[in-house]
Design a protein around this motif. Structure first.
Motif, PDB file in Angstrom:
ATOM      1  N   GLU A  52      -6.399  86.508  87.488  1.00  0.00           N
ATOM      2  CA  GLU A  52      -7.085  85.729  88.523  1.00  0.00           C
ATOM      3  C   GLU A  52      -7.335  84.282  88.099  1.00  0.00           C
ATOM      4  O   GLU A  52      -7.174  83.351  88.901  1.00  0.00           O
ATOM      5  CB  GLU A  52      -8.395  86.409  88.919  1.00  0.00           C
ATOM      6  N   GLY A  53      -7.736  84.092  86.850  1.00  0.00           N
ATOM      7  CA  GLY A  53      -7.959  82.730  86.376  1.00  0.00           C
ATOM      8  C   GLY A  53      -6.692  81.901  86.410  1.00  0.00           C
ATOM      9  O   GLY A  53      -6.703  80.731  86.832  1.00  0.00           O
ATOM     10  N   ALA A  54      -5.590  82.495  85.968  1.00  0.00           N
ATOM     11  CA  ALA A  54      -4.314  81.777  85.983  1.00  0.00           C
ATOM     12  C   ALA A  54      -3.870  81.458  87.411  1.00  0.00           C
ATOM     13  O   ALA A  54      -3.404  80.345  87.695  1.00  0.00           O
ATOM     14  CB  ALA A  54      -3.250  82.606  85.267  1.00  0.00           C
ATOM     15  N   ILE A  69      -6.596  82.781  95.176  1.00  0.00           N
ATOM     16  CA  ILE A  69      -7.983  82.832  94.742  1.00  0.00           C
ATOM     17  C   ILE A  69      -8.391  81.432  94.311  1.00  0.00           C
ATOM     18  O   ILE A  69      -7.618  80.704  93.679  1.00  0.00           O
ATOM     19  CB  ILE A  69      -8.167  83.850  93.585  1.00  0.00           C
ATOM     20  N   SER A  70      -9.594  81.044  94.677  1.00  0.00           N
ATOM     21  CA  SER A  70     -10.072  79.717  94.290  1.00  0.00           C
ATOM     22  C   SER A  70     -10.609  79.758  92.862  1.00  0.00           C
ATOM     23  O   SER A  70     -10.912  80.834  92.322  1.00  0.00           O
ATOM     24  CB  SER A  70     -11.174  79.253  95.239  1.00  0.00           C
ATOM     25  N   LEU A  71     -10.762  78.587  92.275  1.00  0.00           N
ATOM     26  CA  LEU A  71     -11.307  78.518  90.922  1.00  0.00           C
ATOM     27  C   LEU A  71     -12.723  79.059  90.887  1.00  0.00           C
ATOM     28  O   LEU A  71     -13.103  79.796  89.970  1.00  0.00           O
ATOM     29  CB  LEU A  71     -11.268  77.082  90.412  1.00  0.00           C
ATOM     30  N   ALA A  74     -12.607  82.782  90.951  1.00  0.00           N
ATOM     31  CA  ALA A  74     -12.139  83.317  89.672  1.00  0.00           C
ATOM     32  C   ALA A  74     -13.247  83.275  88.625  1.00  0.00           C
ATOM     33  O   ALA A  74     -13.452  84.235  87.875  1.00  0.00           O
ATOM     34  CB  ALA A  74     -10.920  82.543  89.187  1.00  0.00           C
ATOM     35  N   VAL A  75     -13.975  82.174  88.573  1.00  0.00           N
ATOM     36  CA  VAL A  75     -15.070  82.047  87.604  1.00  0.00           C
ATOM     37  C   VAL A  75     -16.147  83.094  87.883  1.00  0.00           C
ATOM     38  O   VAL A  75     -16.658  83.747  86.956  1.00  0.00           O
ATOM     39  CB  VAL A  75     -15.657  80.628  87.640  1.00  0.00           C
ATOM     40  N   ALA A  76     -16.486  83.277  89.146  1.00  0.00           N
ATOM     41  CA  ALA A  76     -17.509  84.269  89.497  1.00  0.00           C
ATOM     42  C   ALA A  76     -17.057  85.676  89.111  1.00  0.00           C
ATOM     43  O   ALA A  76     -17.849  86.485  88.609  1.00  0.00           O
ATOM     44  CB  ALA A  76     -17.817  84.188  90.993  1.00  0.00           C
ATOM     45  N   LEU A  77     -15.774  85.973  89.336  1.00  0.00           N
ATOM     46  CA  LEU A  77     -15.243  87.284  88.959  1.00  0.00           C
ATOM     47  C   LEU A  77     -15.311  87.478  87.455  1.00  0.00           C
ATOM     48  O   LEU A  77     -15.743  88.534  86.968  1.00  0.00           O
ATOM     49  CB  LEU A  77     -13.796  87.411  89.442  1.00  0.00           C
ATOM     50  N   ILE A  78     -14.905  86.483  86.705  1.00  0.00           N
ATOM     51  CA  ILE A  78     -14.917  86.590  85.254  1.00  0.00           C
ATOM     52  C   ILE A  78     -16.338  86.791  84.742  1.00  0.00           C
ATOM     53  O   ILE A  78     -16.584  87.581  83.818  1.00  0.00           O
ATOM     54  CB  ILE A  78     -14.261  85.354  84.618  1.00  0.00           C
ATOM     55  N   ILE A 119     -15.953  79.126  80.720  1.00  0.00           N
ATOM     56  CA  ILE A 119     -14.928  79.882  81.448  1.00  0.00           C
ATOM     57  C   ILE A 119     -13.896  78.939  82.048  1.00  0.00           C
ATOM     58  O   ILE A 119     -12.684  79.178  81.954  1.00  0.00           O
ATOM     59  CB  ILE A 119     -15.591  80.739  82.544  1.00  0.00           C
ATOM     60  N   GLU A 120     -14.350  77.864  82.657  1.00  0.00           N
ATOM     61  CA  GLU A 120     -13.423  76.913  83.277  1.00  0.00           C
ATOM     62  C   GLU A 120     -12.452  76.328  82.253  1.00  0.00           C
ATOM     63  O   GLU A 120     -11.244  76.204  82.534  1.00  0.00           O
ATOM     64  CB  GLU A 120     -14.201  75.789  83.961  1.00  0.00           C
ATOM     65  N   GLU A 121     -12.962  75.994  81.080  1.00  0.00           N
ATOM     66  CA  GLU A 121     -12.097  75.421  80.041  1.00  0.00           C
ATOM     67  C   GLU A 121     -11.101  76.451  79.517  1.00  0.00           C
ATOM     68  O   GLU A 121      -9.953  76.116  79.188  1.00  0.00           O
ATOM     69  CB  GLU A 121     -12.945  74.874  78.899  1.00  0.00           C
ATOM     70  N   ARG A 122     -11.510  77.691  79.433  1.00  0.00           N
ATOM     71  CA  ARG A 122     -10.592  78.737  78.971  1.00  0.00           C
ATOM     72  C   ARG A 122      -9.483  78.970  79.991  1.00  0.00           C
ATOM     73  O   ARG A 122      -8.332  79.188  79.618  1.00  0.00           O
ATOM     74  CB  ARG A 122     -11.370  80.030  78.719  1.00  0.00           C
ATOM     75  N   ILE A 123      -9.833  78.926  81.254  1.00  0.00           N
ATOM     76  CA  ILE A 123      -8.821  79.077  82.301  1.00  0.00           C
ATOM     77  C   ILE A 123      -7.818  77.925  82.249  1.00  0.00           C
ATOM     78  O   ILE A 123      -6.607  78.131  82.391  1.00  0.00           O
ATOM     79  CB  ILE A 123      -9.492  79.144  83.687  1.00  0.00           C
ATOM     80  N   ALA A 124      -8.308  76.727  82.029  1.00  0.00           N
ATOM     81  CA  ALA A 124      -7.447  75.545  82.046  1.00  0.00           C
ATOM     82  C   ALA A 124      -6.510  75.493  80.851  1.00  0.00           C
ATOM     83  O   ALA A 124      -5.419  74.916  80.933  1.00  0.00           O
ATOM     84  CB  ALA A 124      -8.298  74.280  82.095  1.00  0.00           C
ATOM     85  N   ASP A 125      -6.916  76.083  79.737  1.00  0.00           N
ATOM     86  CA  ASP A 125      -6.125  76.063  78.500  1.00  0.00           C
ATOM     87  C   ASP A 125      -5.159  77.239  78.515  1.00  0.00           C
ATOM     88  O   ASP A 125      -5.571  78.394  78.478  1.00  0.00           O
ATOM     89  CB  ASP A 125      -7.073  76.150  77.302  1.00  0.00           C
ATOM     90  N   ASN A 126      -3.859  76.960  78.546  1.00  0.00           N
ATOM     91  CA  ASN A 126      -2.869  78.023  78.694  1.00  0.00           C
ATOM     92  C   ASN A 126      -2.942  79.035  77.558  1.00  0.00           C
ATOM     93  O   ASN A 126      -2.864  80.243  77.783  1.00  0.00           O
ATOM     94  CB  ASN A 126      -1.464  77.419  78.769  1.00  0.00           C
ATOM     95  N   ARG A 127      -3.101  78.556  76.315  1.00  0.00           N
ATOM     96  CA  ARG A 127      -3.196  79.476  75.182  1.00  0.00           C
ATOM     97  C   ARG A 127      -4.463  80.308  75.267  1.00  0.00           C
ATOM     98  O   ARG A 127      -4.450  81.529  75.051  1.00  0.00           O
ATOM     99  CB  ARG A 127      -3.180  78.692  73.870  1.00  0.00           C
TER     100      ARG A 127
END
Length: 208
Positions: A52-54, A69-71, A74-78, A119-127
């Motif tokens: 979902e984050g991706a 899914i919106s960002l 996704a954050v709320a789900l995570i 959470i937002e930064e983890r989603i944005a970082d591909n690794r």
């Protein structure tokens, strides 16, 4: 902890796979006390960072299983999965502690890579988003263990069997793990051996 180490205590070894984990509990005298598989979440996506984050930031959107899914969604789900994992870890460790006949002193969990703080930064970082789900579940177990007063031993997957051998004074770890498996019966798979080796490596006192 000093009083605990004077008596017979146990260590839990963890081999996680997504939102589930194999827990193998071994006493300081090498007796295998418990083997179980636990699920930390139920009814929620198991890899919300990676899926979902991706999708929320446009990755893998052509995959057949992707959905819009919106960002914010996704954050709320995570966040919900984080909370569920924490609850599941607490409940699973409580049940284990109640079932094992000796006090548990420590838990061995695979070491976590450093990740961005939000959470937002983890989603944005591909690794980061590739490994963040696994880290979430490992950290939930660590927090649940620490809340029970257990020490947390972070093991290296590539070194843990060697570390177990060192703890045992160079004894043949493979032979010991085979013996454990025969004693407890099937299933005794690679994940069980890994968890048992982690528990042995984390033992504070080598068996006499």
């Amino acid at each position: 902890m000093g009083q605990m180490t004077a008596q017979r205590v146990a260590t839990v070894g963890v081999a996680e796979n997504g939102n589930s984990a194999v827990l193998v509990t071994v006493a300081v005298d090498r007796q295998l006390l418990d083997r179980r598989r636990v699920d930390l979440t139920h009814g929620l996506p198991t890899h919300p960072y990676h899926h979902e984050g991706a999708w929320a930031v446009g990755r893998y959107i052509n995959s057949p299983w992707a959905r819009p899914i919106s960002l914010a969604e996704a954050v709320a789900l995570i966040q919900r999965v984080h909370e569920a994992a924490a609850r599941g870890a607490r409940e699973s460790l409580e049940a284990l502690a109640a079932a094992v006949p000796v006090p548990i002193a420590s838990i061995a969990i695979r070491a976590c890579p450093a990740l961005p703080p939000t959470i937002e930064e983890r989603i944005a970082d591909n690794r980061a988003q590739v490994v963040a789900d696994s880290v979430m579940y490992r950290q939930a177990l660590a927090a649940g263990a620490e809340a029970r007063g257990w020490s947390v031993y972070w093991y290296d997957r590539e070194r843990v069997f060697g570390d177990a051998a060192a703890t045992l004074g160079g004894e043949d770890v493979d032979a010991l793990l085979i013996s454990m498996g025969r004693a407890i019966g099937p299933p005794w798979q690679a994940t069980h051996k890994l968890a048992a080796a982690a528990a042995l490596a984390a033992a504070r006192e080598p068996a006499a």
